[in-house]
Design a protein around this motif. Sequence first.
Motif, PDB file in Angstrom:
ATOM      1  N   SER A  66      -9.376  -0.347   6.768  1.00 52.45           N
ATOM      2  CA  SER A  66      -8.119   0.316   7.622  1.00 52.45           C
ATOM      3  C   SER A  66      -9.006   0.280   8.969  1.00 52.45           C
ATOM      4  CB  SER A  66      -8.410   1.851   6.892  1.00 52.45           C
ATOM      5  OG  SER A  66      -7.939   1.287   5.125  1.00 52.45           O
ATOM      6  N   GLN A 108      -2.519   3.796   6.037  1.00 54.72           N
ATOM      7  CA  GLN A 108      -2.957   4.972   4.897  1.00 54.72           C
ATOM      8  C   GLN A 108      -2.167   5.559   3.884  1.00 54.72           C
ATOM      9  OE1 GLN A 108      -6.258   3.401   3.921  1.00 54.72           O
ATOM     10  NE2 GLN A 108      -6.943   4.108   1.521  1.00 54.72           N
ATOM     11  N   ASP A 187      -1.151  -1.004   5.272  1.00 53.38           N
ATOM     12  CA  ASP A 187      -2.173  -0.560   4.652  1.00 53.38           C
ATOM     13  C   ASP A 187      -2.112   0.529   3.425  1.00 53.38           C
ATOM     14  OD1 ASP A 187      -4.231   0.552   4.224  1.00 53.38           O
ATOM     15  OD2 ASP A 187      -5.605   1.053   5.925  1.00 53.38           O
ATOM     16  N   GLU A 188      -2.250  -0.354   2.188  1.00 51.15           N
ATOM     17  CA  GLU A 188      -1.915  -0.186   0.647  1.00 51.15           C
ATOM     18  C   GLU A 188      -0.853   0.336   1.153  1.00 51.15           C
ATOM     19  OE1 GLU A 188      -5.075   2.144  -1.342  1.00 51.15           O
ATOM     20  OE2 GLU A 188      -7.007   1.203   0.270  1.00 51.15           O
TER      21      GLU A 188
HETATM   22 MG   LIG Z   1      -9.159   1.931   3.460  1.00 51.52          MG
END
Ligand SMILES: [Mg+2]
Lengths: 526, 333
Positions: A66, A108, A187-188
Amino acid sequence: MPANSLQSQSQPESQSESPSPPSPYLLEMRGITKQFPGVLANDRVDFNVKAGEVHTLLGENGAGKSTLMNVLYGLHQPDEGEVRMNGEQLSISSPSDAIARGIGMVHQHFMLVPTLTVTENVALGLKSDRRPLTDLPTVEKRITELSQAYGLQVDPNAYVWQLAVGERQRVEILKALYREVSLLVLDEPTAVLTPQEVEELIAVLRQLATDGRGLVFISHKLHEVMSVSDRITVLRDGHVSGETTPAETSREQLAQMMVGRPVKLVPDKPEVDVGEVKLVIKDLEVEGDRGNLAVNGISLEVLAGEIFGLAGVSGNGQRELAQAIAGLREAKSGTVSIDGTDVTNAHPSSVRKAGLSYVPEERMRDGVVSGFSVSENMMLLSRRESEFARFGFMRFGAIKEHSSNLVDRFAVKTPNIDTPTRNLSGGNIQKLILARELSSSPKVILAAQPTRGVDIGAAEYINEQLAKQKANGCATLLVSEDLDEVLALADRIGVIYEGRLMDVIDAKTATPHQLGLLMAGVAKAA
Amino acid sequence: MNLLAIVDFSVVEIFAARSGWSGFFTLSTLVVTIAATIRLATPFVIASVGESVGQRSGVLNLGVDGVMLLGAFGAYYTTLETGSPWLGLAVGTGVGAVMGLVYAFITVTLHAQQGISGIGIYLFGLGMSDLLFRQLVGTPKPIGGFEGLFEFSVPETRFDVAYPDLYNHSILVYMAFLLVPAVTLLVNRTTFGMNVRAVGETPEAADSLGVSVTRTRYSTIIIANSLAGVAGAALALEKGIFIQNITNGMGFIAVALVYFGAWRPIGVMAGSLLFGLVNALVLQWKTLGIISGATAQLAEMAPAAVTIIALVVVTNRIGQPSALTQPFRRGAH
Ligand SMILES: [Mg+2]
Ligand SMILES: Nc1ncnc2c1ncn2[C@@H]1O[C@H](COP(=O)(O)OP(=O)(O)OP(=O)(O)O)[C@@H](O)[C@H]1O
């Protein structure tokens, strides 16, 4: 090292249709270094993306994924290193710079304004043709076009707070597509999606890449990574530990590259003789935040030495059920008892005393005091135990030793035990909570989404711990959206839908397809 | 507490015409009550609608009262010296804007805690307005404010215009109530307003789309404080006088009214009118001699009591901007 550091020119089919681009790369990040207090989050990281490819960034919790992407998006300033797009060096000092360069990011933690509509969320920050007034009809029209083109169904006039997680995800992607990004970072994005939603998302990502965009994908789930990626770069402790492609590697190899040691991907399921009933829930009804009946008459029993998996799409009453068991939310009717003690609507501390360990879903809110240090959070439970306190005063020597011991045993990545907990990465906070909860030899464990957002090394460890507690005769209620996890760990699986238990199935005979249908509310008669 | 007595001398004169309950239940008393309600509500409407804009962007200003005092003094002194209420109004607004700039610098740029900073602003305004008044003016001298807009412009014989008190207010009163639709439009229909709502709710989301949290909050704080300045100016111009602590806590009530009105200009206006009504009734009963002595003094606390009760009963957190009082720092979590 199994890592294959092939340079990408030698990749078979690189899409180089555009006439002699100045650089083979859409994005190049070179020598990015970012230091946080006590943590070198990125250590001379090189990372690049070509137009038309999905490049996955893989790494344990706290590896710096991240951080690297936040540097790219202008949310952090790097201490060293440079960023180039199409060969041109950029200085990105804010998200607006990144947007202007065609960079989009699905963060995220969702970056949406719940009190605005979908259209307003997309329109935010855009120039309006009807200035100073907003021009929402135009935006809405384009959203509808985009969502049709990419199969991203969402109601443009709904407020974001009304949307389910999967829909919010689509809004995030639409926001980026609306800005005609050439590079999209996710991000995820799959951490909170159901298996079906993940499949849909992966199809969308492939289509976006085929259209010539560059994509960065971050996920801890290796099967997703293997199916969506063109290239994979692995980060470990802030530096690049290898680059490879799905064709050249396997899940086991990727796991090893991330963690630095072999990882058991499918946990052992010890055969344990079940004992007496430890957790009894009877006709439980619990109200949700909006006064609705979130838990609508659930009864179940969990035996000693058994893991009961509660599968279901989040938002179907799991959170309210877990909170009611833990004494954090009032039960409207019905009973809960732990190891023979009636704990219905008892104070959380009495529930704990009856033998419950609770790993909450919202760990930042319910699981830790984020301003407290790691060791203070470790002590939250046992603070009254005589071992750590004398006449009400804390015994710092003993506390320190105990905390360091737990940090080591559970491999919590932290600069030291006095670091404020909020500075830990998501997965490490989860490990911290587990360390605390499992070190107190519980009779019943209530674990809500214990491995969500947790890297495979940690997931392996968490799964091992749950299996170990099971062997010790502990009764476990495992609430999880991750079907793989439920199937791998649980002995019996119940599916929750709209506050009701759809069915309970023996894990030996259950299939993902069958569970997926139940999770979608399709009745058991099928 | 002399808030009520000083707010509107003209109202008192009209009330004084008759006395006792018999004087209360008359058409003219009803008219006067409505007129007084509107006038007494005016400074509250201006200040609290302004403050609602600031709060929608996530910034609480407890210093409204101090800014009102400075605005009131600025408007009073300018009008006293130049004879022009328009110039006075302009200076009152300008003083508010400058205070807004200061407050924005403290809370947005320096990330200071908003509650404490607001109280600092209040104390500064309270002390400074008094100091300036004593240095520059000394003994209170009356000034001429704005005329009623419709004074004697209609024949008195017509029934529907027989009660000019109802509408014969100064331009300030009309501007105050026009603020309500204007701010509603600003917040709900403009790009700026959308940015304000986003910044007050989820600043990191706004920031991630290139909306400047800093610029948005500077703007709303300056708007809110300018209007606090206008509210103070309106108070001084309507009364034609300035005295020490002329607001007597009105700015704090204005902040409470924002909560009461659930951050919506129309709700804030409703709260201001309710407050104006309670004030008008107390004033009237006192003038008519319905209440007197200790009871009257007790009744003077009614507006404050009503506010508190209303706040407790009505206020729910629905509509409260999630990021209210939260400073924003990019990349912090
Ligand atoms: Mg992360
Ligand atoms: N704002 C910050 N202040 C201090 N430390 C930070 C900050 N942001 C991240 N860190 C630290 O930097 C390291 C890298 O964090 P990062 O969020 O990049 O990890 P990640 O790879 O995304 O992990 P995860 O899979 O858990 O999301 C971690 O040790 C984290 O604690």
